[in-house]
Scaffold this active site. Structure first.
Site: not given
Ligand code: PGA
Length: 255
Positions: A67, A136, A138, A143
């Site tokens: 992404d 969350n 994702h 999301e």
């Molecule tokens: P993070 O993000 O490694 O910064 O916790 C993980 C994600 O959002 O996939």
């Protein structure tokens, strides 16, 4: 789904880096699916070290990132293009022409998504895909409650919780972009092999939901339960709320 629990975050990061180095040795022209965020930083550090030690040759590899933020130029330090250059691309022998991210600054984001998806369909799917997991649930920027995206890569509006979680990377007074371009969950699941890395106690609750909860879009990472070759690599803290039998992995996978 396989589950591997390692004593520390550093152990988990090294384990994942070793999987990527092994993938490159087994298949030098591998397509690698890459992720950004706080979690993979240690993986890339270990992979760059493996490269310097002669144990990871990227000359024939190709990479696809999950992404990119919409509206950030690739020179913006918080763009994922800049992140990848700083943490991996500039540290190994990957030609820029073989590294791919969605174009976050395209005048027409929908066109950029279609182009990225066409590239992925041509070169992909990934032989090995690295994932993190959002607080969350994702994966990529798919999301909770996401709608199906038959076209693959698409534009999404980020959850407020995601923008809050990622605000730590942005300067004071700087806004986390509202929109992003992301590979769809369907495309992510096409990878031949998937490794999701989660470290730290903050991820323990969502890891339980993803591994032990029902499969559904309300927790996108739970969809990995449908994949024939997906592994959760966890440190003890991220695995801290799992049932002991989940943490030990499915019986047939043990030993
Ligand atoms: P993070 O993000 O490694 O910064 O916790 C993980 C994600 O959002 O996939």
């Amino acid at each position: 789904m396989k589950v591997m629990v390692l004593p520390s975050a550093a152990d988990a990061e090294h384990h994942v880096a070793a999987l990527f180095a092994k993938q490159l040795r087994r298949k030098p022209d591998s397509v690698l699916g890459l992720a950004t965020g706080g979690t993979p930083v240690g993986v890339y550090r270990a992979l760059a070290a493996a490269h310097r030690a002669g144990a990871a040759d990227f000359a024939r590899a190709r990479t696809f990132n999950l992404d990119e933020y919409a509206g950030l130029p690739e020179t913006h330090p918080q763009s994922y293009a800049a992140y990848m250059k700083a943490h991996l691309f500039d540290l190994v022998n990957l030609s820029p022409a073989r590294t791919h991210l969605p174009d976050g600054e395209a005048a027409n984001a929908e066109d950029a998504c279609r182009f990225y998806d066409a590239l992925y369909r041509y070169y992909g799917p990934a032989d090995l895909q690295l994932l993190g997991i959002g607080l969350n649930g994702h994966i990529g920027f798919n999301e909770p409650g996401f709608a199906p995206a038959p076209g693959g890569t698409h534009v999404v509006r980020l959850d407020e919780s995601t923008r809050r979680a990622n605000a730590r990377f942005f300067g004071e007074g700087e806004q986390v972009p509202e929109y992003a371009l992301t590979m769809s969950a369907g495309r992510i699941l096409q990878a031949r092999s998937i490794v999701l890395l989660a470290t730290g106690a903050a991820k323990a609750t969502i890891v339980v939901r993803a591994l032990e909860g029902p499969i559904g879009t309300d927790c996108p990472a739970s969809l990995l339960q449908l994949h024939p070759d997906a592994t959760f690599v966890l440190d003890i803290e991220a695995a801290g709320k799992l049932e002991p039998e989940t943490a030990a992995g499915p019986p047939l996978e043990r030993g």
